[in-house]
Design a protein around this motif. Sequence first.
Motif, mmCIF file in Angstrom:
data_model
loop_
_atom_site.group_PDB
_atom_site.id
_atom_site.type_symbol
_atom_site.label_atom_id
_atom_site.label_comp_id
_atom_site.label_asym_id
_atom_site.label_seq_id
_atom_site.Cartn_x
_atom_site.Cartn_y
_atom_site.Cartn_z
ATOM 1 N N ILE A 13 0.886 -1.157 0.000
ATOM 2 C CA ILE A 13 0.000 0.000 0.000
ATOM 3 C C ILE A 13 0.921 1.202 0.000
ATOM 4 C CG2 ILE A 13 -1.683 1.332 1.308
ATOM 5 C CD1 ILE A 13 -2.801 -1.312 2.340
ATOM 6 N N VAL A 14 0.767 2.046 -0.990
ATOM 7 C CA VAL A 14 1.652 3.187 -1.157
ATOM 8 C C VAL A 14 0.933 4.449 -0.709
ATOM 9 C CG1 VAL A 14 3.023 4.494 -2.817
ATOM 10 C CG2 VAL A 14 2.746 2.025 -3.106
ATOM 11 N N GLU A 15 1.549 5.156 0.213
ATOM 12 C CA GLU A 15 0.956 6.405 0.668
ATOM 13 C C GLU A 15 1.377 7.520 -0.277
ATOM 14 O OE1 GLU A 15 0.928 7.457 4.736
ATOM 15 O OE2 GLU A 15 0.997 5.376 5.382
ATOM 16 N N ASN A 40 -11.444 6.802 -2.959
ATOM 17 C CA ASN A 40 -11.317 6.899 -1.501
ATOM 18 C C ASN A 40 -10.537 5.749 -0.863
ATOM 19 O OD1 ASN A 40 -12.822 9.341 -1.389
ATOM 20 N ND2 ASN A 40 -14.670 8.122 -1.654
ATOM 21 N N GLN A 41 -9.648 5.141 -1.629
ATOM 22 C CA GLN A 41 -8.809 4.048 -1.129
ATOM 23 C C GLN A 41 -7.354 4.362 -1.453
ATOM 24 O OE1 GLN A 41 -9.886 1.251 0.578
ATOM 25 N NE2 GLN A 41 -11.824 2.364 0.588
ATOM 26 N N PRO A 42 -6.421 3.807 -0.669
ATOM 27 C CA PRO A 42 -5.007 4.033 -0.992
ATOM 28 C C PRO A 42 -4.599 3.297 -2.270
ATOM 29 C CG PRO A 42 -5.226 2.542 0.874
ATOM 30 C CD PRO A 42 -6.596 3.008 0.526
ATOM 31 N N LEU A 43 -3.547 3.766 -2.855
ATOM 32 C CA LEU A 43 -2.980 3.127 -4.036
ATOM 33 C C LEU A 43 -2.331 1.821 -3.606
ATOM 34 C CD1 LEU A 43 -2.094 3.229 -7.026
ATOM 35 C CD2 LEU A 43 -0.118 4.559 -6.293
ATOM 36 N N ARG A 44 -2.612 0.750 -4.318
ATOM 37 C CA ARG A 44 -2.003 -0.555 -4.037
ATOM 38 C C ARG A 44 -1.127 -0.925 -5.228
ATOM 39 N NH1 ARG A 44 -4.648 -3.044 0.236
ATOM 40 N NH2 ARG A 44 -6.622 -2.055 0.767
ATOM 41 N N VAL A 45 0.072 -1.394 -4.923
ATOM 42 C CA VAL A 45 1.048 -1.696 -5.966
ATOM 43 C C VAL A 45 1.610 -3.091 -5.733
ATOM 44 C CG1 VAL A 45 3.211 -0.973 -7.056
ATOM 45 C CG2 VAL A 45 1.693 0.742 -6.057
ATOM 46 N N GLU A 46 1.752 -3.857 -6.805
ATOM 47 C CA GLU A 46 2.361 -5.179 -6.723
ATOM 48 C C GLU A 46 3.797 -5.073 -7.228
ATOM 49 O OE1 GLU A 46 1.503 -9.119 -9.089
ATOM 50 O OE2 GLU A 46 -0.154 -8.603 -7.727
ATOM 51 N N GLN A 55 11.619 1.124 -10.085
ATOM 52 C CA GLN A 55 10.715 1.995 -10.841
ATOM 53 C C GLN A 55 9.692 2.647 -9.919
ATOM 54 O OE1 GLN A 55 9.536 -0.926 -13.824
ATOM 55 N NE2 GLN A 55 10.541 0.308 -15.396
ATOM 56 N N LEU A 56 9.161 1.887 -8.975
ATOM 57 C CA LEU A 56 8.226 2.451 -8.009
ATOM 58 C C LEU A 56 8.906 3.544 -7.196
ATOM 59 C CD1 LEU A 56 5.596 2.598 -6.387
ATOM 60 C CD2 LEU A 56 6.463 0.667 -5.014
ATOM 61 N N TRP A 57 10.118 3.273 -6.726
ATOM 62 C CA TRP A 57 10.872 4.271 -5.956
ATOM 63 C C TRP A 57 11.068 5.540 -6.783
ATOM 64 C CZ3 TRP A 57 15.644 6.355 -7.241
ATOM 65 C CH2 TRP A 57 16.193 7.193 -6.285
ATOM 66 N N SER A 58 11.429 5.379 -8.051
ATOM 67 C CA SER A 58 11.686 6.524 -8.913
ATOM 68 C C SER A 58 10.421 7.358 -9.131
ATOM 69 C CB SER A 58 12.245 6.047 -10.254
ATOM 70 O OG SER A 58 12.449 7.133 -11.120
ATOM 71 N N VAL A 59 9.309 6.685 -9.413
ATOM 72 C CA VAL A 59 8.048 7.400 -9.625
ATOM 73 C C VAL A 59 7.651 8.139 -8.355
ATOM 74 C CG1 VAL A 59 5.572 7.102 -10.048
ATOM 75 C CG2 VAL A 59 7.234 5.887 -11.466
ATOM 76 N N MET A 60 7.754 7.462 -7.214
ATOM 77 C CA MET A 60 7.387 8.101 -5.949
ATOM 78 C C MET A 60 8.285 9.297 -5.660
ATOM 79 S SD MET A 60 4.733 6.680 -4.933
ATOM 80 C CE MET A 60 4.686 7.545 -3.382
ATOM 81 N N ARG A 61 9.563 9.175 -5.992
ATOM 82 C CA ARG A 61 10.502 10.276 -5.756
ATOM 83 C C ARG A 61 10.130 11.501 -6.579
ATOM 84 N NH1 ARG A 61 15.119 12.806 -6.330
ATOM 85 N NH2 ARG A 61 16.788 12.698 -4.839
ATOM 86 N N GLN A 62 9.659 11.285 -7.800
ATOM 87 C CA GLN A 62 9.250 12.404 -8.650
ATOM 88 C C GLN A 62 8.149 13.229 -8.004
ATOM 89 O OE1 GLN A 62 8.039 10.486 -12.245
ATOM 90 N NE2 GLN A 62 10.110 10.349 -13.074
#
Length: 85
Positions: A13-15, A40-46, A55-62
């Motif tokens: 679950i990504v905040e 109204n729900q958090p983003l969920r990522v597999e 890639q998730l880290w990079s997108v979140m960092r942006q």
Amino acid sequence: MKSSSSETEIKQIVEVNWADRWQVYQRLQELDIPCWCEANQPLRVEVGNPIAAVQLWSVMRQFTACRQDLIGTLEHSWRSRYRKF
């Protein structure tokens, strides 16, 4: 169903700031990273492999890093790249 101990899929679950949530979701979709974003729900990522994690880290960092940090990262990357030539 195929299972492998080396390919463990982790659902996170990504905040994300609610204003940025759909943009993050769309970018992850473009990268073929499985994710779900319901109203109204958090983003969920597999995260199924190390590349997806980076890639998730990079997108979140942006979306979470301040502008000056992002500029500093780009400048450092360019200096490192052209120092080799």
